[in-house]
Each structure stands twice: as C-alpha cells, then as structure tokens.
Design a protein around this motif. Structure first.
Motif, PDB file in Angstrom:
ATOM      1  N   ASP B 178       0.850  -1.189   0.000  1.00 43.28           N
ATOM      2  CA  ASP B 178       0.000   0.000   0.000  1.00 43.28           C
ATOM      3  C   ASP B 178       0.891   1.246   0.000  1.00 43.28           C
ATOM      4  N   GLN B 183       3.698   5.835   2.628  1.00 45.51           N
ATOM      5  CA  GLN B 183       4.102   7.241   2.744  1.00 45.51           C
ATOM      6  C   GLN B 183       3.758   7.787   4.119  1.00 45.51           C
ATOM      7  N   GLY B 186       6.080   7.411   6.874  1.00 47.58           N
ATOM      8  CA  GLY B 186       7.329   8.157   6.803  1.00 47.58           C
ATOM      9  C   GLY B 186       8.310   7.577   5.798  1.00 47.58           C
TER      10      GLY B 186
ATOM     11  N   SER C  18      -9.081  18.425 -11.878  1.00 40.65           N
ATOM     12  CA  SER C  18      -9.418  19.806 -12.214  1.00 40.65           C
ATOM     13  C   SER C  18     -10.592  20.297 -11.374  1.00 40.65           C
ATOM     14  N   LEU C  19     -10.940  19.487 -10.398  1.00 42.92           N
ATOM     15  CA  LEU C  19     -12.121  19.766  -9.595  1.00 42.92           C
ATOM     16  C   LEU C  19     -11.748  20.409  -8.287  1.00 42.92           C
ATOM     17  N   ASN C  41     -20.614  13.574   3.387  1.00 46.32           N
ATOM     18  CA  ASN C  41     -19.799  12.954   2.351  1.00 46.32           C
ATOM     19  C   ASN C  41     -19.468  13.976   1.274  1.00 46.32           C
ATOM     20  N   SER C  53      -1.349  16.104   5.787  1.00 47.83           N
ATOM     21  CA  SER C  53      -0.329  15.053   5.859  1.00 47.83           C
ATOM     22  C   SER C  53       0.545  15.010   4.615  1.00 47.83           C
ATOM     23  N   ILE C  55      -0.240  14.251   1.462  1.00 45.02           N
ATOM     24  CA  ILE C  55      -0.614  13.363   0.360  1.00 45.02           C
ATOM     25  C   ILE C  55      -1.117  14.188  -0.814  1.00 45.02           C
ATOM     26  N   PRO C  75       4.819  13.551   2.217  1.00 44.09           N
ATOM     27  CA  PRO C  75       4.338  12.918   3.446  1.00 44.09           C
ATOM     28  C   PRO C  75       5.463  12.423   4.350  1.00 44.09           C
ATOM     29  N   TYR C  76       6.509  11.840   3.752  1.00 47.83           N
ATOM     30  CA  TYR C  76       7.546  11.263   4.614  1.00 47.83           C
ATOM     31  C   TYR C  76       8.269  12.336   5.412  1.00 47.83           C
ATOM     32  N   VAL C  79       5.827  13.352   8.273  1.00 42.64           N
ATOM     33  CA  VAL C  79       5.810  12.350   9.350  1.00 42.64           C
ATOM     34  C   VAL C  79       7.010  12.559  10.263  1.00 42.64           C
ATOM     35  N   GLN C  85      -0.802  10.367  10.288  1.00 43.15           N
ATOM     36  CA  GLN C  85      -2.199  10.224   9.899  1.00 43.15           C
ATOM     37  C   GLN C  85      -2.625   8.769   9.895  1.00 43.15           C
ATOM     38  N   ARG C  91      -5.932   1.509   6.282  1.00 47.10           N
ATOM     39  CA  ARG C  91      -4.918   1.091   5.313  1.00 47.10           C
ATOM     40  C   ARG C  91      -3.722   0.538   6.064  1.00 47.10           C
ATOM     41  N   GLU C 165     -12.026   9.128   9.873  1.00 46.50           N
ATOM     42  CA  GLU C 165     -13.134   8.172   9.959  1.00 46.50           C
ATOM     43  C   GLU C 165     -12.726   6.918  10.722  1.00 46.50           C
ATOM     44  N   LEU C 168     -15.492   4.059  11.306  1.00 47.29           N
ATOM     45  CA  LEU C 168     -16.248   3.574  10.156  1.00 47.29           C
ATOM     46  C   LEU C 168     -16.324   2.046  10.146  1.00 47.29           C
ATOM     47  N   GLN C 197     -18.187  10.753  10.992  1.00 52.70           N
ATOM     48  CA  GLN C 197     -19.539  10.841  10.460  1.00 52.70           C
ATOM     49  C   GLN C 197     -20.531  11.112  11.581  1.00 52.70           C
ATOM     50  N   THR C 214     -19.453  21.409   1.390  1.00 53.68           N
ATOM     51  CA  THR C 214     -18.931  21.561   0.026  1.00 53.68           C
ATOM     52  C   THR C 214     -17.640  22.373  -0.025  1.00 53.68           C
TER      53      THR C 214
END
Lengths: 324, 289, 239, 239
Positions: B178, B183, B186, C18-19, C41, C53, C55, C75-76, C79, C85, C91, C165, C168, C197, C214
C-alpha cells in the motif's frame, strides 16, 4: 445530409495530393524517392491502426506484427497454390481478422499493461510456429523458413506503389469514419470510463473486438503489400517487434489519440530512415531517444503540442464541423 | 539404471536446474512489478546488458565472467536506479501506458547499442567449465546448469533476508502492499522505487552472466527472455519469491521435457503457449488470489 | 496553561484533478487540543486531512506546523516532523505481521531510536496487539486492524495525530474502546484532529470542531456551542 | 391503483472477502414508486445498487426486473432492459462535452442513431438544466455539475427504473429545491427510482418509502417520517 463545405475542401486537397503522388512514378521520379513514399503509406496504415487501438480504445496492442506476418504468409500460401495475388491479400486480411476473434476472449480479460504483455507473446509464438511449419513444400530460400512470394512477375513496382497509397488513404478514411460514427463515440466513452460506459448500455467487449478486427484486417493488408514489394518473407522479419516499434514511434511522436498524429509521426520516421539510410542502428537509437523525450516532455506528441498554439486554435475555428 | 529412466531423468533434472536460471531472470521483473505495478519491458534488455558486460570483461580483460559481477552488479544497480529516477518517476503518475512506452524506448536504444557494439552475431560466455558435465550413472548434466540452481538459491535467500531483516527491505514490502499507507509511515516511496529498480537491475546482472554461460545470446534476445520472465511471474504470482521459484521450475521443466518429447525446435513455443493459456484462464496467476 | 498554535492552515484551495474541493479553508489547532472536522460525504474533510499530511498539496494557501511551512512537503518529511495520519479505511499492510506493521511506524529517523519505548507504549494502550504480534495483519478483525493502524501511527512519535473516519464500520463496543484509548493518548499531550460521520459522538469527544460544507468552513467553535447551534441540530440530528 | 412490482430483490447476498456487504436482503419496488435507501457509510447501499445494475453478481439470491431474472447479466444488457444508475463519485467521459456525454448514453442505452441521440441529448440537457454547459468538456466541469451530468446520462438511456446514488450530497440549501424540481420532472416521466441519500430534506420530499440498511441487513422500512423516528435507525446513525 448536407455536405460540409470544409470537409469538401479537405477532400479536394487530399485527392490532389494523392493524384500527384500517384503519377510520380510515371514522371520518372528516382526509385529511392518512390521507395520512401511507399514506406510512408505502409507505415501510415500501420500507425493509424495502432492508434485506433491504443489511442482510441486504450488497448496498447503489441501483437500487430502477428497480423503483418499472417498477412504475408497467407499471401505466400495462396500464391504458391496458384491463387491470384489479390485473393491472397484479401485472404491474409480475413485470416488475421479470424485470428483476432480467436485470441480476443483471452486477451480482453487483461487490462492496461497486462493486455500489452499478453499481446506481446502472440507474435513471438507465431514466429516460432512459422519457423517450424513449412506450409508450402520443403523449398527453403535463403535461411530458415522464409518463402518467396510467387506470381509477382506480372506486377510492376508502380502497381505495388499504388497499392501502398491506396491502403494508406483507406486507413485514414477508416479512422475518420470510425471516429465520427456512433462507434467512435462509444470507444471514446470506453476509454474515458469503462464502468460508466457499460452502465450506459455499451457492450464493451463487442466494441473493442470490432476495433481490434478492423485494425487486424487493415494491418494485414498493409503487411501483404509490403511483402509484395519485398518479394520474400521470413518469420524473423514478418513477426518482428521492429514493426511494433515503428507504429509506436510514429504514433507517439506525432501525437497519440489524434487523427493527424500518425501522419506527422510517419513523415518524421520515414525522413529519419532516409537521412540515416546507411546507419540503421543509429537511426533506431535516435528514434528511441525521441520516443523517451516525447513521453517525458510532450506526452501528447507534436500534434498535442501544436494544438495548444494559437495558430492551430484559429485554424480549428475556421474548419469547425457540425459534429455533436 | 535402465535407459527409460535416464531418458526421463535427464530432462527432469536439467529442467529443474534451468528453472533456477529462469527464477533469477524473473526475480527482478517480479520485484519491480510487485512494488510499482509496472511491467518493465526493458527487463530482458537489462539482463542481456549483464551478459554483454561480462562478455566484454571476459574478452578484453580476460577475467572469468562470474568475477565480472564485482563491477557488473553495481553498474547495473546504477543503471536501474537512474532509469527509475530520471525516466519512470516522471511519468509514473500520468498513466499506466507512459512508463510502458518509455521502457520501449529504452529497450530500442539498448538493443541497437548492442547491435552496433557487438554486431548482430550470437555470442556466448565460454569458460573452462562451460562445456563440462557431471555424470550421475547414465545422466549427463552440464556443470553450468547446476551453477544456475545454486545461484538461484543464493539470490533468493539473499533477497528474502534483505527484504525481511532490513529497514529498507521492509519499506519495499510495505510500498508493494500500500503505497499511500507506506508514505504515511514516513517512507520516502520515490526513493524506495529507485532502490527497487536498482536492485532489480542488479539481479539482472547476475541473471545475465548465467544466461550467457547457459545459452548463446544476441542483441535481440531481450524479448524472448522478457516473455519467459513474465511467464514465470504470472505462474508464480506477484511478489512471492518462492512462487517465482516454482514458476521458474515449471517453465524450465516445460522447456526441457518439451524439447525431449515433442521437438527441440518447438521448446520456446511450448513456453509461449503455456504463458498464453495461463493468461486466458487465470490472469491473476496460478497462485494469485 | 498557555497554549501555542501547533497547526495553522491558512486559506487553502485544493483540487482533485481539475475539480476544486476546498475553498479558502482555514483552521487552527493549539498544542494538546482535540479538534473535530465534521461534514457530509464529499464536503472535503478527507482532502483537508490529506493536505495536512502531504498526500495532496493545496494550490493556494499555506500550512504551518510547529513554526515550519509544510505546505509543499512530501508525506515522509511531514511524518518525520511529527504529524501522523491514520487514513480512512484502515490502510494497513495486510501481508505483514502485526509486529512488522508497528515497527514500520517507527521508520522515520526521529522515531527509530525510541522504537522499543514506543512498542511498550503501544502495547500498553492496546494489549491485544502484543498478544497478536506474530499474526498476519489481514487475519485480524476490523477493530483490531484499526487499533494496529492507530498503534503504527503512535510508533512514529507524533506531536499531532490525524484520525480519518476512525469508527467507520466498527461495532459500538469497539468504537467506545477506541475513544477510551484516545483519551489516554490526549492525556500524554498528543494533539488530535479527527474526522467523523457520527456528529453527536464527535461533539462529545472533541473540544472544538469545524464544520465543512462543500469545501467551505461554514461553522466553527467549541463543541458545546456547536451542540446548541440550531443549524447543526437541523442538519445532522433531524430535529 | 393496482401496484405492479417492477423490481424484486430476493434474498440477495454479496460478500467481499469474508465481509458481508449485502446480507440476505429482500426488497420489492412497485412501478411509479420512489424509494429511498438509507444507512451509515459502509452499510452496503452502494453495493446493492451495483448488484441491481450488474456491476456485481449476487452470490446468493436473485434480482427480478419486470418478471425476468437479471442477476448475473452484464451491465450493458441490464441498462438496455431499462435500469440506469448514477455513481456516487461521478464517472463522466472526461474528454467528451456534456452534450456528447449524454448523447453517447442515448445512442447505446436507447439504441438510436447519432442524429436522434443529439436531439435526445438536447431534451435531457433541458430537464437537468445543463443547457448552458452543453459544449463544455466534462473534465472542465465542477463537482456539482458533474453530479447533474450523472443524472442526465442515466436518463438518456431511457430507463424504467433509475438508481440514484447520492446525487444530492454536497448541495447547498439554495440548490436543494432546484434539485427536487429535477426529481419531480423525472417522476412525471413515469420513471421509478431508488435513491441513496444522506440529505434528510431531500429524502423527506422526494421519496414515498424508505428502507434503512446497516451491515447489509434491512433494519427498518416505512415512510420517511416513520423511519426517522425509529429507535434502531437513530442508533445506527447517531451511535
């Protein structure tokens, strides 16, 4: 349907260019020049058909040499059995199309890069098959399993040259027709988002197969014409990865997913061939470097780059059509 | 021993030993594939790079090709590291196709460099032991085949110890499972990718030498060995060293048994057909989930 | 106790392709605080977390952490500075053992020397992880995986913990357990930002909250005052 | 009015790994009805929609549409039978214009030619109030417009049953009445719909009946008002 005046103008321009190119041999242009024009149209057909799959369907196909080789070998088998050349060309195209249908259920299960590697195996496997198999007798010309193509005595070089122009133009027309049709829209939808495409009623498998078959059919014809010119086909050249390289280079350098890209790219490739005719290796290294540079700096190729310029934008406004 | 036994024993033993070579060729591809989800189509050309490098050292300096690895491994590590850092990393996020096309360009450049430097003629790494065989009853097995298996075991053990025991190894495994989570731990994944590519190329240096000892090679040998490596990887499943070994042995056996019982010229065809059938039936590989 | 500002997000705009998903978002978190980000959401909560963080990077605006500009850091790097995070959706590294997962948490150079101590600390919060340390992460229950994910984050020796979350898909009992540990973690002086949530629960656990709609911050303040706010009641409690 | 059942979900189970996303769920939808699906995140609502529209095949159970068992049919066949869906995260054809996006769905979903599809697209652009954006490429559209495009593309396939996955999420107070108007127009076209929604206001006004699921199991059913007052529902949502 009303005729779009801009499209009509475009048609006239193409017709004039083709007519001029077609009469060149009669006017006695040097043979080497004719050779490069010949190569241009063959490569153009190949690049267009690769672009149709890779640029418009998201199918990075590395099995195009399979169609070229099948086209060439079918031509050999037909002519050695006394059948007419043209029937051989058509036969090769049909064999390639049927072959596509046979492998499609396997390779369409693969996505993205897996599809690419899966298709890479196909021409390599066929190369070995034709290395072992002697389809017409045991007569071996030169090395390995190569064959002369028979029945070429009655066909002039000019004739073959015209055939190349023909297939090159046909490939452009097919691209145009496909992309401006309902099918083109369907393919664009699949490439952008296949799950949404499928829940909008698009049969992804059928549409992809259709594009794959068209691509194989035209590629096989272009291959046959090339081998008519060559007069001789061997498994090493017929199923060679070099063909794939040529298509990728022409399309990516010119601009993948654009209709004009392969045309521009093919001009550059053929011009490089011409400039470095005596140093084929160096020419290929330059092409490889060019491919890498384009991918790093301008992934949309020369056309993608040109499209951002103001001149192109204003040209586009001039020729805007009536498409949805 | 009777003749039938030695008839089958010879291809079986040499197939297993040859499988060792295929494992080494495939390990590098599997590593890059597992971590970056990228099939490096220039992998075969990197292996051949190793072969030609050893060939040059042997021809011009007179060293044993295996000794050339002292320089070959760091050299190919650097080449691999640089390919990732300067080419792949830049297009990695753009699309799946972009790194593929770049790898194609690299492959084209390498192949034609070999053509120019070494001519299209087929070469081999011929040493004092390359023609020798050891004899077990009626069975003759070339010494280099045995070397292939020994080297495969050494590379496999070294690689798995490295992945399991070192921080960088653990970071490589984490990135393969993953990237985002890695990341957030770290880990500088961009650097891990470069290292992974470098290690893959370094293993290719080893593969190249033993390939050269086993088979003759030409500038265009990269593609068939890429396909073999790909076949091994999909047979063995992703990221598993043992799986790769099993896949390598299956392909090695298929080749030697095919050559013995079907036809020597069709041995590659048998490998290709196996790869195609697996792709059609189980694209996730034999051991994949 | 005088509190200094640990994290300051100033006027960030963030895009997803592009959003545009965040407009002019600013938040401020003081050392030792527990702050919640609330929103429906697609309101941009996760984007905000991911921008902090590293990302994702905001297109405009800045993010300061502990006196340093981390807006464009990877990110690294972030951290290593002390922001950890726990991402949405647990994950974890499924094919690694619990021990290996936790050890990776201490990958950054600052945390590596303190590894043994951090292990003890994590095992103290989540004793189950010590019992399961040789087990493959994927074979554990959802709750245990979430504990491990939080444990890994703690291994990095964070000053600021981001929880996206956290509850969840977990059963209420497990959620209670997690919130209990969260209190312990807070008592050790670690600052926490969390996204949830469950509005009612969130406003019980946090000291302050920001409400996103939003991609805009529409309300912010102490949990108490937000609980009383008509608009919140209407939108989230259906009252 | 005699109620005809347009869709029957019969004992459907769908797992991911060992996890039940939908667990032995049954549901009948009558022609002309508007049904809401509610439940906390991860409750299995979107999975259910994907099972109906053919993205997933149910492991157990069947989906019966107008008397035919459609479970396991590919999505394009189901679409042509008259079931269209939208995606929670918009799935536009990014390189096509708004009008082309709708036209391509009409061409294939309805099986009509290019010219007819263009006319159809114009009609639908009107219904979802996107006419002013018709020549903008989807990749240049903003999030809320993309959501309307989702709806438009689904409508273009001429559905009898429409599955709407959280189209209203992220709308502001001002935009909600506008969106409700679009839904009214859809109902007046004799289209049955099932809608996943978190915005209560939309739920209350746009559906006749609500089914609440949690952990893949149906926990409550009734009119929106009844469901809002149900103990189990409040617990599932608010913990």
């Amino acid at each position: 349907m009303k005729v779009n005046p801009h499209r009509f103008k475009e048609f006239i321009v193409i017709a004039v260019v083709v007519a001029v190119l077609a009469v060149l041999p009669v006017l006695g242009l040097p043979r080497t020049w004719l050779l490069y024009i010949f190569l241009f149209f063959i490569y153009l057909a190949l690049a267009n058909m690769w672009n149709l799959l890779s640029g418009y369907c998201g199918l990075i196909s590395l099995c195009q040499p399979a169609f070229i080789g099948l086209g060439g070998y079918t031509l050999v088998i037909f002519t050695w059995n006394g059948l007419p050349l043209y029937m051989g060309i058509l036969g090769g195209a049909i064999v390639a199309a049927i072959f596509t249908m046979l492998i499609s259920s396997a390779v369409f299960r693969l996505r993205g890069i897996y599809f690419a590697i899966g298709t890479l195996v196909v021409p390599e496997a066929l190369r070995v098959v034709f290395f072992i198999w002697r389809p017409v007798g045991e007569q071996i010309h030169g090395k390995g399993a190569g064959y002369m193509i028979k029945g070429l005595n009655d066909v002039s070089m000019t004739h073959i040259y015209w055939l190349a122009i023909f297939i090159g133009i046909v490939s452009i027309v097919i691209m145009r027709l496909t992309l401006s049709s309902k099918m083109g829209m369907g393919l664009a939808a699949i490439r952008d988002n296949d799950s949404a495409a499928s829940s909008s009623g698009i049969n992804i498998f059928k549409l992809k197969l259709f594009a794959f078959v068209i691509s194989a059919f035209i590629t096989a014809i272009a291959g046959s014409i090339f081998y008519m010119f060559q007069g001789y086909i061997a498994p090493e050249s017929g199923f060679s990865m070099k063909w794939t390289m040529t298509m990728i280079l022409a399309t990516v350098i010119g601009g993948i997913s654009t209709e004009e890209g392969p045309i521009i790219g093919t001009v550059i490739i053929v011009f490089l061939h011409f400039l470095l005719a005596r140093y084929a290796g160096i020419s290929l290294i330059i092409q490889g470097i060019l491919l890498i540079i384009i991918m790093l700096l301008a992934p949309q190729g020369i056309m993608g780059f040109a499209r951002k310029t103001k001149i192109y934008q204003s040209l586009l406004r001039l020729t805007a059509g009536d498409s949805i | 021993m009777n003749e039938i036994f030695s008839d089958i024993a010879t291809p079986v033993i040499s197939g297993i030993l040859l499988g060792g070579l295929y494992t080494v060729i495939a390990l590098g591809l599997s590593l890059v594939f597992g971590v970056m989800k990228l099939i490096n189509v220039a992998h075969g050309d990197l292996v051949i790079f190793g072969s030609y490098f050893a060939y040059s050292i042997m021809t011009y300096l007179g060293f044993n090709p295996v000794l050339s690895l002292v320089a070959g491994i760091p050299l190919l590590f650097a080449v691999g590291f640089a390919i990732q850092k300067y080419f792949m990393a830049r297009v990695f996020k753009r699309s799946m196709e972009a790194p593929l096309l770049i790898a194609f360009g690299i492959s084209l450049v390498f192949e034609n460099l070999y053509q120019i430097l070494f001519t299209p003629m087929s070469r081999g790494l011929t040493t004092s032991y390359s023609l020798e065989s050891f004899i077990l009853g009626d069975i003759y097995i070339p010494v280099v085949y045995l070397l292939n298996l020994i080297v495969a075991l050494i590379v496999m053990i070294a690689l798995s110890l490295f992945l399991k025991k070192t921080f960088i190894g653990q970071a490589i495994i984490a990135s393969s499972q993953d990237i985002r989570a890695a990341q957030l731990m770290g880990i500088n994944t961009a650097r891990i990718f470069c290292l992974t590519f470098g290690i893959s190329a370094a293993i290719s240096a080893v593969a190249g030498v033993f390939l050269g000892l086993t088979f003759p090679f030409t500038p265009v040998s990269g593609i068939p060995f890429l396909i073999i490596a790909f076949g091994v990887v999909i047979l063995g499943g992703l990221g598993s060293i043992i799986g790769t070994f099993v896949g390598g042995i299956i392909l090695g056996l298929a080749q030697t048994l095919g050559a013995q019982y079907i036809s020597a010229s069709a041995q590659m065809l048998i490998l290709y057909v196996i790869v195609l059938v697996i792709l059609a039936v189980r694209p996730q590989g034999l051991f994949g989930r | 106790m005088p509190q200094e500002i640990l994290l300051k997000v100033s006027d960030i705009d963030a895009y997803y392709g592009s959003l545009q998903v965040l407009w002019d978002v600013s938040i401020e978190v003081k050392t030792g605080e527990t702050v919640a980000i609330i929103g429906a959401n697609g309101s941009g909560k996760s984007t905000l977390m991911n921008s902090i963080s590293g990302i994702m990077h905001p297109v405009r605006g800045s993010i300061m952490f502990d006196g340093m500009d981390i807006t464009m850091m990877d990110p690294y790097q972030i951290v290593t500075l002390g922001i950890s995070q726990v991402p949405e959706g647990r994950r974890i590294f499924p094919d690694m053992t619990v021990y290996e997962n936790l050890r990776l948490g201490a990958y950054n150079h600052r945390a590596r020397p303190k590894r043994e101590q951090s292990f003890e600390n994590v095992y103290q919060h989540f004793p189950i992880l010590e019992k399961r340390k040789k087990q493959l992460a994927k074979t554990m229950s959802g709750g245990e995986q979430q504990m491990m994910a939080i444990g890994s984050a703690l291994m990095s020796d964070p000053k600021l913990l981001l929880l996206d979350e956290m509850s969840l898909g977990l059963s209420p009992i497990v959620v209670n357990e997690l919130y209990y540990v969260l209190k312990e973690i807070r008592s050790k002086g670690i600052t926490i930002i969390f996204v949830e949530q469950n509005v009612r629960r969130t406003l019980e656990e946090a000291e302050r909250a920001y409400i996103l709609e939003t991609g805009h911050v529409v309300l912010s303040g102490s949990a108490e005052s937000l609980r009383a706010e008509e608009k919140v009641k209407k939108a989230y409690f259906g009252a | 009015m005699a109620e005809t059942t347009i869709l029957s979900i019969v004992d459907v189970t769908k797992r991911f790994g060992g996890l039940f996303a939908v667990n032995d769920l049954s549901l009948d939808i009558h022609e002309g009805e508007a049904v809401g699906l509610m439940g906390p995140n991860g409750a299995g609502k979107t999975t259910l929609i994907s099972v109906i529209s053919g993205q997933y095949k149910p492991e157990i159970g069947a989906v019966i549409f107008q008397g035919h068992d459609i479970s396991g049919l590919p999505p394009h066949r189901i679409c042509r039978l008259g079931i269209a869906r939208t995606y929670q995260i918009p799935h536009p054809f990014i390189n096509l214009t708004t009008r082309q996006n709708i036209a391509v769905a009409a061409m294939y979903g309805k099986g009509i030619g290019k010219t007819a599809a263009a006319a159809e697209a114009d009609k639908i652009l009107d219904i979802v109030e996107l006419t002013d954006k018709k020549d903008v490429r989807a990749k240049d559209l903003e999030a809320l417009t993309l959501k309307r495009l989702e709806l438009a593309r689904a409508l273009a396939t001429d559905p009898k049953l429409l599955l709407i996955d959280e189209v209203a999420a992220g709308l502001t107070e001002v935009e909600i009445p506008n969106f409700l108007n679009i839904l009214k127009r859809i109902r007046s076209m004799n289209i049955t719909y099932i809608m996943i929604e978190h915005v209560l206001k939309v739920m209350l006004e746009a559906v006749d009946r609500v089914t609440v699921i949690d952990y893949g199991i149906k926990i409550a059913e009734g009119t929106p008002q009844e469901v809002m007052e149900d103990e189990k529902v409040i617990k599932a949502y608010l913990g």
